[in-house]
Design an enzyme around this catalytic site. Structure first.
Site, PDB file in Angstrom:
ATOM      1  N   SER A   1     -82.209 -21.347 -36.253  1.00  0.00           N
ATOM      2  CA  SER A   1     -80.845 -20.838 -36.054  1.00  0.00           C
ATOM      3  C   SER A   1     -80.370 -19.894 -37.197  1.00  0.00           C
ATOM      4  O   SER A   1     -79.078 -19.713 -37.386  1.00  0.00           O
ATOM      5  CB  SER A   1     -79.930 -22.123 -36.415  1.00  0.00           C
ATOM      6  OG  SER A   1     -80.018 -22.732 -37.550  1.00  0.00           O
TER       7      SER A   1
ATOM      8  N   ASN B   1     -77.746 -32.775 -42.069  1.00  0.00           N
ATOM      9  CA  ASN B   1     -76.795 -33.277 -40.935  1.00  0.00           C
ATOM     10  C   ASN B   1     -75.469 -32.950 -41.583  1.00  0.00           C
ATOM     11  O   ASN B   1     -74.416 -32.393 -40.959  1.00  0.00           O
ATOM     12  CB  ASN B   1     -76.992 -34.482 -40.442  1.00  0.00           C
ATOM     13  CG  ASN B   1     -78.339 -34.475 -39.482  1.00  0.00           C
ATOM     14  OD1 ASN B   1     -78.888 -33.450 -39.284  1.00  0.00           O
ATOM     15  ND2 ASN B   1     -78.493 -35.719 -39.041  1.00  0.00           N
TER      16      ASN B   1
ATOM     17  N   HIS C   1     -41.453 -14.916 -10.800  1.00  0.00           N
ATOM     18  CA  HIS C   1     -42.468 -14.415  -9.474  1.00  0.00           C
ATOM     19  C   HIS C   1     -42.624 -12.969  -9.568  1.00  0.00           C
ATOM     20  O   HIS C   1     -42.624 -12.449  -8.345  1.00  0.00           O
ATOM     21  CB  HIS C   1     -41.603 -15.070  -8.332  1.00  0.00           C
ATOM     22  CG  HIS C   1     -41.092 -16.461  -8.519  1.00  0.00           C
ATOM     23  ND1 HIS C   1     -41.759 -17.436  -7.968  1.00  0.00           N
ATOM     24  CD2 HIS C   1     -39.862 -17.012  -9.015  1.00  0.00           C
ATOM     25  CE1 HIS C   1     -41.371 -18.401  -7.981  1.00  0.00           C
ATOM     26  NE2 HIS C   1     -40.037 -18.344  -8.677  1.00  0.00           N
TER      27      HIS C   1
ATOM     28  N   SER D   1     -60.347   9.552 -18.251  1.00  0.00           N
ATOM     29  CA  SER D   1     -61.386   9.126 -17.341  1.00  0.00           C
ATOM     30  C   SER D   1     -62.283  10.380 -17.367  1.00  0.00           C
ATOM     31  O   SER D   1     -62.110  11.466 -17.606  1.00  0.00           O
ATOM     32  CB  SER D   1     -60.639   9.329 -15.877  1.00  0.00           C
ATOM     33  OG  SER D   1     -61.631   9.619 -14.933  1.00  0.00           O
TER      34      SER D   1
ATOM     35  N   LYS E   1     -55.837  11.270 -15.796  1.00  0.00           N
ATOM     36  CA  LYS E   1     -55.856   9.900 -16.275  1.00  0.00           C
ATOM     37  C   LYS E   1     -55.480   9.612 -17.609  1.00  0.00           C
ATOM     38  O   LYS E   1     -56.285  10.137 -18.519  1.00  0.00           O
ATOM     39  CB  LYS E   1     -56.983   9.168 -15.820  1.00  0.00           C
ATOM     40  CG  LYS E   1     -57.085   8.843 -14.173  1.00  0.00           C
ATOM     41  CD  LYS E   1     -56.142   8.213 -13.394  1.00  0.00           C
ATOM     42  CE  LYS E   1     -56.106   6.626 -14.060  1.00  0.00           C
ATOM     43  NZ  LYS E   1     -57.480   5.977 -13.374  1.00  0.00           N
TER      44      LYS E   1
ATOM     45  N   GLU F   1     -56.765  -3.543 -21.491  1.00  0.00           N
ATOM     46  CA  GLU F   1     -57.511  -4.085 -20.305  1.00  0.00           C
ATOM     47  C   GLU F   1     -58.523  -5.111 -20.980  1.00  0.00           C
ATOM     48  O   GLU F   1     -58.956  -6.133 -20.578  1.00  0.00           O
ATOM     49  CB  GLU F   1     -57.894  -3.102 -19.682  1.00  0.00           C
ATOM     50  CG  GLU F   1     -56.954  -2.337 -18.658  1.00  0.00           C
ATOM     51  CD  GLU F   1     -57.658  -1.148 -18.070  1.00  0.00           C
ATOM     52  OE1 GLU F   1     -58.374  -1.084 -16.947  1.00  0.00           O
ATOM     53  OE2 GLU F   1     -57.178  -0.200 -18.476  1.00  0.00           O
TER      54      GLU F   1
ATOM     55  N   GLN G   1     -76.679 -27.840 -32.748  1.00  0.00           N
ATOM     56  CA  GLN G   1     -76.925 -26.458 -33.359  1.00  0.00           C
ATOM     57  C   GLN G   1     -76.180 -25.429 -32.463  1.00  0.00           C
ATOM     58  O   GLN G   1     -75.973 -24.239 -32.915  1.00  0.00           O
ATOM     59  CB  GLN G   1     -78.435 -26.315 -33.376  1.00  0.00           C
ATOM     60  CG  GLN G   1     -78.697 -24.814 -34.174  1.00  0.00           C
ATOM     61  CD  GLN G   1     -80.137 -25.048 -34.403  1.00  0.00           C
ATOM     62  OE1 GLN G   1     -80.783 -25.478 -35.513  1.00  0.00           O
ATOM     63  NE2 GLN G   1     -81.126 -24.071 -33.740  1.00  0.00           N
TER      64      GLN G   1
HETATM   65  N1  ARG Z   1     -79.342 -25.777 -37.967  1.00  0.00           N
HETATM   66  C1  ARG Z   1     -78.766 -27.166 -37.674  1.00  0.00           C
HETATM   67  C2  ARG Z   1     -77.526 -27.161 -37.019  1.00  0.00           C
HETATM   68  O1  ARG Z   1     -76.946 -26.197 -37.198  1.00  0.00           O
HETATM   69  C3  ARG Z   1     -78.665 -27.752 -39.143  1.00  0.00           C
HETATM   70  C4  ARG Z   1     -78.609 -29.329 -39.066  1.00  0.00           C
HETATM   71  C5  ARG Z   1     -80.207 -29.429 -38.807  1.00  0.00           C
HETATM   72  N2  ARG Z   1     -80.411 -30.885 -38.710  1.00  0.00           N
HETATM   73  C6  ARG Z   1     -81.480 -31.216 -38.356  1.00  0.00           C
HETATM   74  N3  ARG Z   1     -81.982 -32.562 -38.433  1.00  0.00           N
HETATM   75  N4  ARG Z   1     -82.441 -30.578 -37.778  1.00  0.00           N
HETATM   76  O2  ARG Z   1     -77.319 -28.152 -36.435  1.00  0.00           O
END
Ligand code: ARG
Length: 470
Positions: free
Chosen positions: A24, A112, A158, A279, A285, A292, A324
């Site tokens: 990640s 975690n 409307h 454009s 234009k 947009e 994640q």
């Molecule tokens: N990269 C993980 C996430 O964003 C961090 C926590 C990972 N925990 C684990 N037990 N692999 O969720």
């Protein structure tokens, strides 16, 4: 082979494809600084309660401060083989203060609860900027309203001309939406800004830690109440993604009106060159591309919300790696929202309203038909009957290709004898608007007061600090 945090149990290296797939790192750069802040507080607390020695605590803090500087100056060397931000920082710390000392930082902590904290700190940092951008947009709308307080335009239902309103009232309607978005942000933050640290992987820790001390070191309002919920929950992100989606929908509605009003068909506004594009083929234009694109990017941000909702649906307790996937939509949503807020607040002053076109539109749309009915009501006619009478008058005008202004009192009285001497005054748009002298109405004094109140609200928000803004 790179040293893995889960080391001992494993004999073989992780497959390179798996390493890349589970990483990640890319997104984690966003929360690197927050990870360091969280670790500094955790280390300080471990030291204070005596789980680690003062000497080790000080070495860890020194190392973390070095890492913070490296992240801030962009010199931190990311190792892509190390799954995530937590492992990158832990390995760098080991390089700075030695494996034995660095290895004590993760006591009583899991990635975690660590990532759950990091994201909350990230939200606090990022949403402060969003709130400032919302305030800037509100300010632009309020000042545009102030500058145009005497301009009357047709209000629509409307997409049909309905009743006359002040242009300022129309602009302030959008300001209300963005003020509510701002209030939603601060409301969501009241729930989000508590510390999950100490929840460990899911079941807490046997070490005598002080969760509240960590929270207060980080300036958080308290601690989460259930260790399992702490690592399983992503509500804070879902709330922020919801606010972002709602606010982008508000921005897309404003953008849609800018696009419509800039068309030759409406011709209500002109946008300065700096906020339009040309454009490549059609030399004549001048396109409202900025509006947009804001309208278009709304789709992305709504998608970001739906993405996390679907990721979370049906996940069993507690942490699952699926989670994640929470962060890429979060980063995308906030970056897009912030960009759209900024460009829109810069574009508002670049919009000029064409009073000639607005008053033409007022003449043609029977926008004061309701006024005539209300006039009859003041003369004792039941509203339903008055509505019927004026409907017939409008029908007559349509057939005769006339506007209400073309009628005189005698003509009106042919439809109903109770029209009074002042009946024609009722179809004057200026008077029609000012007669709406009620809370929330478009009367001039009411709109002027609304502008004052809005300005005061922004000043109060500014003085109070973003978190206490309501
Ligand atoms: N990269 C993980 C996430 O964003 C961090 C926590 C990972 N925990 C684990 N037990 N692999 O969720």
């Amino acid at each position: 082979m790179v040293k893995k945090p889960w080391g001992g149990r494993f004999e073989g290296p992780t497959d390179a494809l798996v390493e890349a797939f589970t990483s990640s790192i890319e997104g984690d750069r966003h929360i690197a600084i927050d990870d360091v802040e969280g670790s500094l507080a955790h280390a300080r607390m471990l030291q204070d309660v005596g789980v680690i020695s003062t000497a080790d605590g000080e070495k860890i803090a020194g190392g973390l401060r070095t890492i913070r500087r490296e992240i801030e100056t962009g010199t931190f060397a990311w190792n892509l083989a190390l799954e995530d931000v937590h492992m990158n920082i832990e390995r760098r710390l080991a390089a700075l203060v030695g494996d034995d000392v660095a290895g004590r930082l993760h006591t009583a902590r899991s990635r975690n609860d660590q990532v759950a904290l990091d994201v909350r700190l990230f939200l606090r940092r990022r949403l402060r900027d969003i709130v400032e951008k919302l305030v800037a947009l509100e300010h632009a709308l309020i000042e545009k309203a102030h500058a145009n307080i005497d301009v009357i335009m047709p209000g629509y239902t409307h997409m049909q001309r309905a009743q006359p309103v002040r242009l300022a009232h129309h602009l302030l309607a959008y300001r209300e939406m963005f003020a509510r978005d701002r209030s939603r942000v601060t409301d969501a933050m009241k729930r989000a800004l508590v510390s999950p640290l100490g929840s460990g992987a899911l079941a807490g820790t046997p070490h005598p830690i002080d969760r509240e001390r960590v929270a207060s070191l980080l300036g958080l309002g308290g601690v989460t109440a259930n260790s399992m919920d702490s690592v399983a929950d992503r509500d804070a992100l879902l709330e922020v993604l919801s606010v972002s989606a709602i606010s982008m929908i508000h921005l897309s509605r404003l953008s849609e009106e800018i696009v419509l009003f800039a068309s030759a068909e409406f011709g209500f506004i002109e946008i300065e060159d700096a906020f339009t594009t040309g454009s490549s083929m059609m030399p004549q234009k001048k396109n409202p591309d900025v509006a947009e694109l804001v309208r278009g990017k709304c789709g992305r941000v709504v998608g970001d919300l739906v993405s996390l909702l679907v990721t979370m649906k049906g996940l069993p307790m507690t942490y699952n790696r699926d989670m994640q996937e929470d962060k890429p939509p979060l980063y995308d949503s906030l970056d897009t929202w912030a960009g759209c807020l900024e460009v829109t607040s810069r574009m508002i002053p670049a919009v000029r309203f064409r009073e000639d076109r607005l008053s033409n539109a007022l003449r043609e749309g029977f926008v004061t038909a309701t006024e005539l009915a209300d006039h009859l009501v003041t003369r004792g006619v039941p509203f339903r009957d008055a509505h019927e009478v004026v409907g017939r008058i409008v029908g007559h005008c349509v057939a005769a290709k006339k506007t209400l202004d073309d009628l005189d009192l005698e003509a009106l009285r042919r439809f109903h004898p109770d029209f009074g001497e002042d009946a024609l005054e009722w179809i004057d748009v200026q008077r029609a608007v000012d007669r709406r002298d009620l809370i929330g109405g478009p009367n001039r004094a009411r709109v002027a007061a609304a502008i004052d109140a809005a300005r005061q609200d922004l000043e109060a928000a500014f003085a109070a600090g973003w978190l206490t803004t309501t």
